[in-house]
Design a protein around this motif. Structure first.
Motif, PDB file in Angstrom:
ATOM      1  N   ALA A  62       0.883  -1.208   0.102  1.00 38.02           N
ATOM      2  CA  ALA A  62       0.003   0.082   0.122  1.00 38.02           C
ATOM      3  C   ALA A  62       0.844   1.153   0.024  1.00 38.02           C
ATOM      4  O   ALA A  62       2.094   1.024   0.550  1.00 38.02           O
ATOM      5  N   ASP A  63       0.218   2.266  -0.579  1.00 37.80           N
ATOM      6  CA  ASP A  63       0.977   3.602  -0.372  1.00 37.80           C
ATOM      7  C   ASP A  63       0.138   4.392   0.804  1.00 37.80           C
ATOM      8  O   ASP A  63       0.753   5.506   1.483  1.00 37.80           O
ATOM      9  N   ARG A  64      -1.218   3.952   1.042  1.00 35.37           N
ATOM     10  CA  ARG A  64      -2.051   4.541   2.121  1.00 35.37           C
ATOM     11  C   ARG A  64      -2.870   3.617   2.558  1.00 35.37           C
ATOM     12  O   ARG A  64      -3.365   2.833   1.921  1.00 35.37           O
ATOM     13  N   ILE A  65      -2.974   3.776   4.028  1.00 35.01           N
ATOM     14  CA  ILE A  65      -3.866   2.649   4.561  1.00 35.01           C
ATOM     15  C   ILE A  65      -4.890   3.647   5.577  1.00 35.01           C
ATOM     16  O   ILE A  65      -4.504   4.387   6.400  1.00 35.01           O
ATOM     17  N   LEU A  66      -6.206   3.134   5.459  1.00 33.00           N
ATOM     18  CA  LEU A  66      -7.161   3.709   6.232  1.00 33.00           C
ATOM     19  C   LEU A  66      -7.653   2.625   7.147  1.00 33.00           C
ATOM     20  O   LEU A  66      -8.125   1.636   6.700  1.00 33.00           O
ATOM     21  N   LEU A  67      -7.977   3.156   8.379  1.00 31.86           N
ATOM     22  CA  LEU A  67      -8.401   2.170   9.379  1.00 31.86           C
ATOM     23  C   LEU A  67      -9.611   2.554   9.994  1.00 31.86           C
ATOM     24  O   LEU A  67      -9.946   3.642  10.101  1.00 31.86           O
ATOM     25  N   GLY A  68     -10.581   1.573  10.054  1.00 32.56           N
ATOM     26  CA  GLY A  68     -11.908   1.608  10.962  1.00 32.56           C
ATOM     27  C   GLY A  68     -12.262   0.444  11.753  1.00 32.56           C
ATOM     28  O   GLY A  68     -11.544  -0.727  11.923  1.00 32.56           O
ATOM     29  N   GLY A  69     -13.587   0.443  12.587  1.00 29.11           N
ATOM     30  CA  GLY A  69     -13.834  -0.608  13.274  1.00 29.11           C
ATOM     31  C   GLY A  69     -12.737  -0.877  14.263  1.00 29.11           C
ATOM     32  O   GLY A  69     -12.079  -0.101  14.954  1.00 29.11           O
ATOM     33  N   VAL A  70     -12.943  -2.112  14.689  1.00 30.39           N
ATOM     34  CA  VAL A  70     -12.014  -2.616  16.086  1.00 30.39           C
ATOM     35  C   VAL A  70     -10.614  -2.546  15.647  1.00 30.39           C
ATOM     36  O   VAL A  70      -9.813  -2.180  16.732  1.00 30.39           O
ATOM     37  N   VAL A  71     -10.320  -2.706  14.478  1.00 37.14           N
ATOM     38  CA  VAL A  71      -8.625  -2.674  14.033  1.00 37.14           C
ATOM     39  C   VAL A  71      -8.094  -1.092  14.644  1.00 37.14           C
ATOM     40  O   VAL A  71      -7.327  -0.957  15.223  1.00 37.14           O
ATOM     41  N   ALA A  72      -9.022  -0.057  14.154  1.00 38.98           N
ATOM     42  CA  ALA A  72      -8.795   1.161  14.164  1.00 38.98           C
ATOM     43  C   ALA A  72      -8.672   1.574  15.939  1.00 38.98           C
ATOM     44  O   ALA A  72      -7.941   2.202  16.419  1.00 38.98           O
ATOM     45  N   ASN A  73      -9.779   0.801  16.542  1.00 36.76           N
ATOM     46  CA  ASN A  73      -9.814   1.186  18.228  1.00 36.76           C
ATOM     47  C   ASN A  73      -8.402   0.604  18.897  1.00 36.76           C
ATOM     48  O   ASN A  73      -7.956   1.337  19.590  1.00 36.76           O
ATOM     49  N   ALA A  82       0.570  -2.959  17.697  1.00 35.33           N
ATOM     50  CA  ALA A  82      -0.133  -1.814  17.057  1.00 35.33           C
ATOM     51  C   ALA A  82       1.077  -0.662  17.484  1.00 35.33           C
ATOM     52  O   ALA A  82       1.441   0.285  16.679  1.00 35.33           O
ATOM     53  N   LYS A  83       1.709  -0.517  18.946  1.00 35.03           N
ATOM     54  CA  LYS A  83       2.546   0.142  19.174  1.00 35.03           C
ATOM     55  C   LYS A  83       3.858   0.282  18.444  1.00 35.03           C
ATOM     56  O   LYS A  83       4.641   1.231  17.803  1.00 35.03           O
ATOM     57  N   LYS A  84       4.057  -0.805  18.003  1.00 35.42           N
ATOM     58  CA  LYS A  84       5.412  -1.326  17.273  1.00 35.42           C
ATOM     59  C   LYS A  84       5.307  -0.793  15.863  1.00 35.42           C
ATOM     60  O   LYS A  84       6.220   0.070  15.400  1.00 35.42           O
ATOM     61  N   LEU A  85       4.147  -0.844  15.165  1.00 37.52           N
ATOM     62  CA  LEU A  85       3.975  -0.260  13.811  1.00 37.52           C
ATOM     63  C   LEU A  85       4.049   1.229  13.953  1.00 37.52           C
ATOM     64  O   LEU A  85       4.426   1.813  12.971  1.00 37.52           O
ATOM     65  N   LEU A  86       3.204   1.691  15.135  1.00 40.72           N
ATOM     66  CA  LEU A  86       3.283   3.163  15.250  1.00 40.72           C
ATOM     67  C   LEU A  86       4.662   3.668  15.235  1.00 40.72           C
ATOM     68  O   LEU A  86       4.840   5.041  14.746  1.00 40.72           O
ATOM     69  N   ALA A  87       5.443   3.034  15.733  1.00 42.13           N
ATOM     70  CA  ALA A  87       6.848   3.414  16.065  1.00 42.13           C
ATOM     71  C   ALA A  87       7.538   3.365  14.569  1.00 42.13           C
ATOM     72  O   ALA A  87       8.797   4.098  14.640  1.00 42.13           O
ATOM     73  N   ASP A  88       7.016   2.815  13.546  1.00 41.17           N
ATOM     74  CA  ASP A  88       7.793   2.509  12.449  1.00 41.17           C
ATOM     75  C   ASP A  88       7.506   3.662  11.554  1.00 41.17           C
ATOM     76  O   ASP A  88       6.373   3.804  10.886  1.00 41.17           O
ATOM     77  N   PRO A  89       8.445   4.350  11.152  1.00 38.43           N
ATOM     78  CA  PRO A  89       8.382   5.678  10.455  1.00 38.43           C
ATOM     79  C   PRO A  89       7.529   5.537   9.029  1.00 38.43           C
ATOM     80  O   PRO A  89       6.647   6.316   8.474  1.00 38.43           O
ATOM     81  N   GLU A  90       8.104   4.348   8.186  1.00 38.47           N
ATOM     82  CA  GLU A  90       7.348   4.225   6.959  1.00 38.47           C
ATOM     83  C   GLU A  90       6.150   3.785   7.186  1.00 38.47           C
ATOM     84  O   GLU A  90       5.285   4.042   6.237  1.00 38.47           O
ATOM     85  N   LEU A  97      -0.165   5.409   7.399  1.00 43.80           N
ATOM     86  CA  LEU A  97      -1.519   5.305   8.136  1.00 43.80           C
ATOM     87  C   LEU A  97      -2.380   6.401   8.370  1.00 43.80           C
ATOM     88  O   LEU A  97      -1.644   7.549   8.778  1.00 43.80           O
ATOM     89  N   SER A  98      -3.576   6.203   8.150  1.00 40.80           N
ATOM     90  CA  SER A  98      -4.582   7.242   8.742  1.00 40.80           C
ATOM     91  C   SER A  98      -5.555   6.530   9.799  1.00 40.80           C
ATOM     92  O   SER A  98      -6.016   5.591   9.103  1.00 40.80           O
ATOM     93  N   LEU A  99      -5.867   7.366  10.847  1.00 37.29           N
ATOM     94  CA  LEU A  99      -6.671   6.647  11.758  1.00 37.29           C
ATOM     95  C   LEU A  99      -7.863   7.684  11.971  1.00 37.29           C
ATOM     96  O   LEU A  99      -7.740   8.832  11.361  1.00 37.29           O
ATOM     97  N   PRO A 100      -8.984   7.044  12.259  1.00 36.42           N
ATOM     98  CA  PRO A 100     -10.016   8.249  12.557  1.00 36.42           C
ATOM     99  C   PRO A 100      -9.784   9.463  13.524  1.00 36.42           C
ATOM    100  O   PRO A 100      -8.920   9.207  14.362  1.00 36.42           O
ATOM    101  N   THR A 101     -10.187  10.641  13.069  1.00 34.90           N
ATOM    102  CA  THR A 101      -9.908  11.737  13.959  1.00 34.90           C
ATOM    103  C   THR A 101     -11.091  12.340  14.852  1.00 34.90           C
ATOM    104  O   THR A 101     -11.050  13.073  15.688  1.00 34.90           O
TER     105      THR A 101
END
Length: 388
Positions: free
Chosen positions: A224-235, A258-266, A271-275
């Protein structure tokens, strides 16, 4: 077929008139409160293979599962609604002939009730009435294949599961890919092989099946070039960021990933999460209006979109606003539109937008597994059968 060869696609050169075929289809469809089918899209997906075989004077025995009876006979999970709809699709009538046997007269619950759909096609009872199915016990595999000449797997949606009907029977008789199964792989390869002409690639991932979604996300992100999350995955990701999600469904077992992935700059850059969110009873039940607009803009910019998983609780209209808005935007978008089956396809059917998509997979979990380069046991079983 030699060991470890590529599975053969079923065609007329593989059979003679009057031969007997065992065909695994995927009829695990939603039923309403009256026990009627909500939609029949998975049944329609199997029709090309069924018609190819039927018109060539083959005798077909169809097998499938419905729901999760866990080895028990359950009246509300009998296959009569499936049999009626298949009969209508194949013949124009909706009354299959039902043949019943006493339990002591047969060796498995799946043989107790048999539905004769037309002269040369019968459907056995729910595979999961027999606990041997999910346990992948060889005895049931032998029972299913002892009076057939070959096996066709037309159930891509269960290809990531190891069971009697997906992998156990393969190799006991000559075994082949169904037409739709092969078509699934070809369409998913559009994303998997990374066509530069259809960039950017957008993944929309929602739903609640965390092993199939969040567990595979590190591999899926590579496509992917961009990832949008929703549902329980986003939670889970929101909680990993330290946000208060109240009583929303999450899973502490997946917080470290999830924390490990958020710490990965690439990864974080994609990643886009609900705002903002829709809240009911201190639970996140849908995307908020600002997030919906941001996600629609991402869809409009994409060259190829793959969507798997509901973004809200789509059984309730009040919390299906986000999924429906994105579905409408996707229907109008110029991107190639690939849908990861399962609940997403059911949602699109509910929104009456299913036919606006370029391709709808019959299996969300199987599609994600294949895209993440994980093994599909059913496909592997067809690839490694003994020489025939």
């Amino acid at each position: 077929m030699s060991s470890h060869s590529k599975p053969a696609l079923i065609s007329s050169r593989h059979f003679q008139p009057g031969q007997r075929a065992l065909v695994r289809i995927d009829a695990d469809l939603e039923l309403d409160k009256n026990g009627q089918l909500v939609d029949d899209w998975r049944l329609k997906a199997a029709l090309p293979t069924l018609k190819l075989l039927s018109q060539a004077d083959q005798q077909l025995t169809l097998i499938t599962h419905l729901g999760r009876p866990n080895g028990r006979r359950m009246a509300d999970l009998r296959l009569l609604p499936i049999a009626r709809r298949l009969t209508a699709l194949l013949t124009g009538y909706s009354r299959p002939r039902i043949v019943r046997h006493q339990p002591e007269a047969v060796e498995s619950p799946i043989f107790e009730t048999q539905y004769q759909l037309c002269q040369n096609i019968r459907l056995l009872e729910n595979l999961r009435f027999d606990a041997s199915e999910e346990a992948n016990e060889r005895g049931l595999a032998r029972l299913l294949t002892e009076q057939v000449d070959y096996f066709v797997n037309e159930s891509f949606g269960t290809a990531h599961r190891q069971s009697v009907s997906t992998s156990g029977v393969a190799g006991l008789v000559p075994s082949y890919l169904g037409l739709r199964f092969a078509e699934e792989l070809a369409h998913l390869n559009l994303l998997k092989e990374g066509s530069s002409q259809r960039r950017p690639h957008l993944l929309i991932i929602g739903g609640a099946k965390l092993p199939e979604k969040l567990g595979l996300l590190p591999e899926l992100a590579k496509l992917a070039d961009r990832i949008l999350l929703g549902g329980v995955v986003a939670n889970v990701f929101l909680e990993a960021k330290g946000e208060d999600i109240g009583r929303s469904v999450s899973d502490p077992d997946y917080l470290p990933l999830a924390k490990k992935l958020l710490a990965d700059p690439e990864f974080a850059a994609k990643l886009s999460l609900p705002t903002d969110y829709q809240i009911e009873d201190d639970r996140i039940v849908d995307l908020g209006p600002r997030t919906i607009q941001q996600y629609i803009e991402a869809i409009n910019e994409a060259g190829l979109v793959f969507w798997a998983g509901s973004l809200g609780i789509c059984e309730q209209p009040s919390s299906a606003v986000g999924s429906q808005a994105l579905a409408r935007a996707l229907a109008d978008a110029k991107a190639i539109k690939l849908i990861g089956g399962g609940d997403t396809a059911t949602d699109l059917a509910r929104f009456k937008l299913l036919d606006k998509m370029d391709y709808v997979s019959t299996g969300g979990g199987a599609a994600l597994t294949y895209l993440a380069n994980q093994p599909l046991p059913a496909y592997q079983a067809l690839s490694t059968q003994p020489a025939t």
